[in-house]
Design a protein around this motif. Structure first.
Motif, PDB file in Angstrom:
ATOM      1  N   GLY A 160      -3.152   9.355  36.200  1.00 11.60           N
ATOM      2  CA  GLY A 160      -3.527  10.223  35.090  1.00 11.60           C
ATOM      3  C   GLY A 160      -4.317   9.523  34.005  1.00 11.60           C
ATOM      4  O   GLY A 160      -4.906  10.175  33.139  1.00 11.60           O
ATOM      5  N   LYS A 161      -4.340   8.205  34.037  1.00 10.26           N
ATOM      6  CA  LYS A 161      -5.136   7.462  33.061  1.00 10.26           C
ATOM      7  C   LYS A 161      -6.591   7.402  33.517  1.00 10.26           C
ATOM      8  O   LYS A 161      -6.914   7.630  34.679  1.00 10.26           O
ATOM      9  CB  LYS A 161      -4.596   6.037  32.908  1.00 10.26           C
ATOM     10  N   ARG A 162      -7.487   7.086  32.574  1.00  7.83           N
ATOM     11  CA  ARG A 162      -8.879   6.845  32.928  1.00  7.83           C
ATOM     12  C   ARG A 162      -9.012   5.434  33.506  1.00  7.83           C
ATOM     13  O   ARG A 162      -8.261   4.532  33.142  1.00  7.83           O
ATOM     14  CB  ARG A 162      -9.769   7.000  31.699  1.00  7.83           C
ATOM     15  N   TYR A 163      -9.990   5.265  34.395  1.00 16.51           N
ATOM     16  CA  TYR A 163     -10.181   3.947  35.003  1.00 16.51           C
ATOM     17  C   TYR A 163     -10.427   2.883  33.940  1.00 16.51           C
ATOM     18  O   TYR A 163      -9.957   1.754  34.055  1.00 16.51           O
ATOM     19  CB  TYR A 163     -11.336   3.982  36.010  1.00 16.51           C
ATOM     20  N   LYS A 164     -11.146   3.224  32.889  1.00 19.95           N
ATOM     21  CA  LYS A 164     -11.452   2.227  31.857  1.00 19.95           C
ATOM     22  C   LYS A 164     -10.213   1.794  31.082  1.00 19.95           C
ATOM     23  O   LYS A 164     -10.226   0.747  30.436  1.00 19.95           O
ATOM     24  CB  LYS A 164     -12.509   2.756  30.895  1.00 19.95           C
ATOM     25  N   ASP A 165      -9.135   2.590  31.142  1.00 21.01           N
ATOM     26  CA  ASP A 165      -7.901   2.206  30.469  1.00 21.01           C
ATOM     27  C   ASP A 165      -7.090   1.206  31.293  1.00 21.01           C
ATOM     28  O   ASP A 165      -6.133   0.611  30.775  1.00 21.01           O
ATOM     29  CB  ASP A 165      -7.046   3.449  30.195  1.00 21.01           C
ATOM     30  N   VAL A 166      -7.473   1.037  32.536  1.00 24.28           N
ATOM     31  CA  VAL A 166      -6.735   0.146  33.437  1.00 24.28           C
ATOM     32  C   VAL A 166      -7.589  -1.043  33.880  1.00 24.28           C
ATOM     33  O   VAL A 166      -7.110  -2.182  33.965  1.00 24.28           O
ATOM     34  CB  VAL A 166      -6.242   0.931  34.681  1.00 24.28           C
ATOM     35  N   SER A 167      -8.856  -0.781  34.125  1.00 27.29           N
ATOM     36  CA  SER A 167      -9.765  -1.799  34.665  1.00 27.29           C
ATOM     37  C   SER A 167     -11.040  -1.886  33.817  1.00 27.29           C
ATOM     38  O   SER A 167     -11.552  -0.862  33.357  1.00 27.29           O
ATOM     39  CB  SER A 167     -10.135  -1.438  36.105  1.00 27.29           C
ATOM     40  N   PRO A 168     -11.553  -3.114  33.583  1.00 33.15           N
ATOM     41  CA  PRO A 168     -11.052  -4.403  34.096  1.00 33.15           C
ATOM     42  C   PRO A 168      -9.871  -4.919  33.309  1.00 33.15           C
ATOM     43  O   PRO A 168      -9.724  -4.637  32.120  1.00 33.15           O
ATOM     44  CB  PRO A 168     -12.261  -5.318  33.924  1.00 33.15           C
ATOM     45  N   GLY A 169      -9.033  -5.679  34.007  1.00 34.55           N
ATOM     46  CA  GLY A 169      -7.959  -6.410  33.359  1.00 34.55           C
ATOM     47  C   GLY A 169      -8.384  -7.855  33.184  1.00 34.55           C
ATOM     48  O   GLY A 169      -9.515  -8.228  33.511  1.00 34.55           O
ATOM     49  N   GLU A 170      -7.485  -8.666  32.703  1.00 39.49           N
ATOM     50  CA  GLU A 170      -7.827 -10.069  32.469  1.00 39.49           C
ATOM     51  C   GLU A 170      -8.187 -10.796  33.753  1.00 39.49           C
ATOM     52  O   GLU A 170      -9.081 -11.654  33.757  1.00 39.49           O
ATOM     53  CB  GLU A 170      -6.648 -10.775  31.788  1.00 39.49           C
ATOM     54  N   ASN A 171      -7.526 -10.422  34.859  1.00 35.75           N
ATOM     55  CA  ASN A 171      -7.713 -11.164  36.108  1.00 35.75           C
ATOM     56  C   ASN A 171      -8.168 -10.306  37.282  1.00 35.75           C
ATOM     57  O   ASN A 171      -8.124 -10.747  38.429  1.00 35.75           O
ATOM     58  CB  ASN A 171      -6.411 -11.872  36.485  1.00 35.75           C
ATOM     59  N   PHE A 172      -8.620  -9.078  37.010  1.00 34.74           N
ATOM     60  CA  PHE A 172      -9.045  -8.204  38.108  1.00 34.74           C
ATOM     61  C   PHE A 172      -9.990  -7.120  37.598  1.00 34.74           C
ATOM     62  O   PHE A 172     -10.068  -6.858  36.389  1.00 34.74           O
ATOM     63  CB  PHE A 172      -7.833  -7.533  38.771  1.00 34.74           C
ATOM     64  N   ILE A 173     -10.695  -6.498  38.547  1.00 30.75           N
ATOM     65  CA  ILE A 173     -11.504  -5.321  38.251  1.00 30.75           C
ATOM     66  C   ILE A 173     -11.540  -4.432  39.481  1.00 30.75           C
ATOM     67  O   ILE A 173     -11.672  -4.921  40.610  1.00 30.75           O
ATOM     68  CB  ILE A 173     -12.939  -5.703  37.809  1.00 30.75           C
ATOM     69  N   ILE A 174     -11.367  -3.139  39.274  1.00 34.38           N
ATOM     70  CA  ILE A 174     -11.487  -2.172  40.372  1.00 34.38           C
ATOM     71  C   ILE A 174     -12.970  -1.926  40.599  1.00 34.38           C
ATOM     72  O   ILE A 174     -13.679  -1.462  39.704  1.00 34.38           O
ATOM     73  CB  ILE A 174     -10.751  -0.855  40.044  1.00 34.38           C
TER      74      ILE A 174
END
Length: 216
Positions: A160-174
């Protein structure tokens, strides 16, 4: 692109087919006459019976025009000798398969551009699977500094979140998602849905953390 492959075994034949499918011109050299004849009947490429450690044979395969020379036989000594010989023809990239990991350093010391050990690669893949059994199709990049893996999103905390709210993270990117069998680049405001299948670029050592974030 023109590539010469020495060795018509499982590895060499699979590589030849992949390169042909990518539009490359291929010559395959095989020392076993019966296997050579068999391959010639099924491979859309020039297949030469002979030994890749022969200058005469290499020249007959137009080694001077080759962009790549790849030695894929199961005989480390033959692979090494052929690659050393090919160096005098100024081939842009020389690649060798090494069956015994103890020989890898010797291959590198003579200046071969890339040394591939299927046994080591297989062991690494198995280790990754054991450590991350929920991830699939793990590919190592950057000399092992990063990996690409596929996962299915099932964690309620991100659904339910937007992709930009989750990715990229400090050590990963979708980097990709799949919908109806088609690969898409996720946009910042796209909503994450349960069951989204995604490809993720992850820094080494962080697979488990990313799994916990995206899966239950």
């Amino acid at each position: 692109m023109y590539a010469i492959i020495m060795g018509g075994g499982r590895v060499g034949l699979a590589l030849a087919n992949l390169l042909i499918d990518s539009g490359a011109d291929i010559t395959l050299i095989e020392s076993d006459e019966s296997l050579c004849n068999e391959i010639a009947g099924e491979l859309d490429a020039l297949v030469i019976h002979g030994n890749g450690t022969s200058s005469k044979l290499l020249e007959s395969s137009n080694i001077e025009d080759a962009d790549f020379f790849i030695a894929t036989t199961g005989n480390d000594e033959a692979n090494l000798l052929s690659c050393i010989l090919v160096r005098k023809y100024d081939v842009e990239t020389i690649v060798a398969r090494v069956s015994n990991p103890d020989h890898e350093e010797a291959f590198k010391e003579v200046g071969i551009d890339k040394v591939i050990s299927p046994e080591i690669s297989a062991a690494r893949d198995l280790a990754q699977f054991v450590m991350n059994p929920r991830a699939s199709k793990i590919t190592t990049l950057g000399e092992g500094s990063a990996e690409v893996m596929e996962m299915t999103i099932t964690n309620d905390k991100v659904i339910g979140k937007r992709y930009k709210d989750v990715s990229p993270g400090e050590n990963f990117i979708i980097i990709a998602t799949y919908q109806n069998g088609k690969l898409l680049i996720p946009q910042a405001d796209n909503i994450i849905s349960r069951g989204d299948k995604v490809s993720i670029l992850v820094k080494r050592g962080n697979l488990d953390d990313v799994s916990k974030l995206l899966e239950k």
